[in-house]
Design an enzyme around this catalytic site. Structure first.
Site, PDB file in Angstrom:
ATOM      1  N   HIS A  80       4.766  -8.431  -4.934  1.00 17.39           N
ATOM      2  CA  HIS A  80       3.174  -8.405  -4.388  1.00 17.39           C
ATOM      3  C   HIS A  80       2.639 -10.047  -4.797  1.00 17.39           C
ATOM      4  O   HIS A  80       1.916 -10.259  -5.785  1.00 17.39           O
ATOM      5  CB  HIS A  80       2.290  -7.567  -5.118  1.00 17.39           C
ATOM      6  CG  HIS A  80       2.354  -6.121  -4.634  1.00 17.39           C
ATOM      7  ND1 HIS A  80       1.829  -5.910  -3.522  1.00 17.39           N
ATOM      8  CD2 HIS A  80       3.157  -5.223  -5.152  1.00 17.39           C
ATOM      9  CE1 HIS A  80       2.057  -4.439  -3.303  1.00 17.39           C
ATOM     10  NE2 HIS A  80       2.718  -4.162  -4.234  1.00 17.39           N
TER      11      HIS A  80
ATOM     12  N   GLU B 230       0.465 -11.677  -3.363  1.00 15.87           N
ATOM     13  CA  GLU B 230      -0.964 -11.756  -3.345  1.00 15.87           C
ATOM     14  C   GLU B 230      -1.726 -11.190  -4.832  1.00 15.87           C
ATOM     15  O   GLU B 230      -2.854 -11.396  -4.780  1.00 15.87           O
ATOM     16  CB  GLU B 230      -1.416 -11.031  -2.105  1.00 15.87           C
ATOM     17  CG  GLU B 230      -1.441  -9.334  -2.365  1.00 15.87           C
ATOM     18  CD  GLU B 230       0.105  -8.885  -2.145  1.00 15.87           C
ATOM     19  OE1 GLU B 230       1.032  -9.457  -2.186  1.00 15.87           O
ATOM     20  OE2 GLU B 230       0.173  -7.537  -2.163  1.00 15.87           O
TER      21      GLU B 230
ATOM     22  N   CYS C 245       5.894  -5.335   0.193  1.00 13.51           N
ATOM     23  CA  CYS C 245       6.221  -4.078  -0.343  1.00 13.51           C
ATOM     24  C   CYS C 245       6.089  -3.096   0.584  1.00 13.51           C
ATOM     25  O   CYS C 245       7.036  -2.857   1.371  1.00 13.51           O
ATOM     26  CB  CYS C 245       5.090  -3.753  -1.673  1.00 13.51           C
ATOM     27  SG  CYS C 245       5.448  -2.749  -2.739  1.00 13.51           S
TER      28      CYS C 245
ATOM     29  N   GLY D 170       0.865  -1.283   0.143  1.00 11.76           N
ATOM     30  CA  GLY D 170       0.097  -0.040   0.031  1.00 11.76           C
ATOM     31  C   GLY D 170       0.930   1.255  -0.234  1.00 11.76           C
ATOM     32  O   GLY D 170       1.914   1.356  -0.996  1.00 11.76           O
ATOM     33  N   GLU D 171       0.779   1.874   1.079  1.00 13.31           N
ATOM     34  CA  GLU D 171       1.616   3.411   1.077  1.00 13.31           C
ATOM     35  C   GLU D 171       2.286   3.262   2.528  1.00 13.31           C
ATOM     36  O   GLU D 171       1.423   3.356   3.655  1.00 13.31           O
ATOM     37  CB  GLU D 171       0.753   4.537   0.944  1.00 13.31           C
ATOM     38  CG  GLU D 171       1.590   5.719   0.866  1.00 13.31           C
ATOM     39  CD  GLU D 171       2.938   5.570   0.278  1.00 13.31           C
ATOM     40  OE1 GLU D 171       2.935   5.352  -0.975  1.00 13.31           O
ATOM     41  OE2 GLU D 171       3.953   5.996   0.805  1.00 13.31           O
ATOM     42  N   SER D 172       3.562   3.102   2.402  1.00 10.67           N
ATOM     43  CA  SER D 172       4.238   2.981   4.093  1.00 10.67           C
ATOM     44  C   SER D 172       4.015   4.354   4.850  1.00 10.67           C
ATOM     45  O   SER D 172       3.596   4.166   5.957  1.00 10.67           O
ATOM     46  CB  SER D 172       5.514   2.649   3.910  1.00 10.67           C
ATOM     47  OG  SER D 172       5.877   3.612   3.016  1.00 10.67           O
TER      48      SER D 172
END
Ligand code: GLN
Length: 196
Positions: free
Chosen positions: A174, A176, A79, A47-49
């Site tokens: 990723h 997933e 990620c 996502g976005e860390s």
């Protein structure tokens, strides 16, 4: 049945849940500290860390999760999740922080703008799995305690993309977002091992 949490504050939560359920795990969405109770392990999604680190603070999950990780609780970060586990984040935003469970330096968006997203084969033991990289962190340094589990060769020779240190695993791609369950399977096997 193994009880696996997926940190569900932001990112590709649904895809991880689907993959874990395919493998027969019982999945709990972790949104608050009490959701961490009685888990065998946790996945921190991509996502976005910067957002994930902020929401870990505001949700109150940061401290109890840090205590678990320090105590050897199995955790897999993909990620942005890898960024959350690294002990050095290059090109990070000043206000983001990480759990420092893996002795690696990762550079956010480290594959450059031109190839911000790409797919390339990843060598994982005897398997070759599809590696989907989306504005992925690049592992730029890894310490002696860090075991490199998977590599890619994206035009620069073999380069680590999945590492493990004790019970902490970090992956720059990723899994997933594909239908290849090898990595999730390895993580679940490690949970079973830890419970023995
Ligand atoms: N670039 C994102 C970050 O810094 C990570 C991208 C991802 O998880 N796909 O958090």
């Amino acid at each position: 049945m193994r009880r696996v949490g997926v940190l569900a504050l932001q990112g590709d939560v649904r895809e991880h849940i689907a993959m874990l359920e395919t493998l027969g795990a019982s999945v709990i969405k972790v949104r608050r500290a009490s959701d961490l109770e009685n888990l065998d392990g946790l996945i921190i999604p991509g996502g976005e860390s910067t957002t994930i680190s902020h929401l870990l603070d505001t949700s109150g999950v940061r401290e109890p999760l840090r205590d678990l990780i320090v105590g050897g609780f199995p955790v897999l970060g993909t990620c942005a999740g890898l960024i959350m586990l690294a002990n050095e984040v290059l090109d990070g935003r000043a206000d983001q922080w990480s759990f420092e469970a893996l002795d690696v330096a990762v550079r956010r968006n480290g594959y450059g703008r031109q190839i911000a997203s790409f797919e390339t084969p990843v060598i994982l033991g005897n398997d070759v799995v599809p590696g989907v990289f989306i504005r992925a962190p690049r592992i730029e340094r890894w310490g002696e305690e860090v075991e490199v589990i998977a590599w890619h060769d994206h035009g620069e020779g073999p380069h680590p993309v999945l590492v493990r240190q004790g019970a902490a695993w970090g992956c720059s791609f990723h899994p997933e977002l594909t239908n290849n369950v090898v990595l999730h399977g390895l993580f679940l096997d490690a949970l079973a091992e830890a419970l023995r």
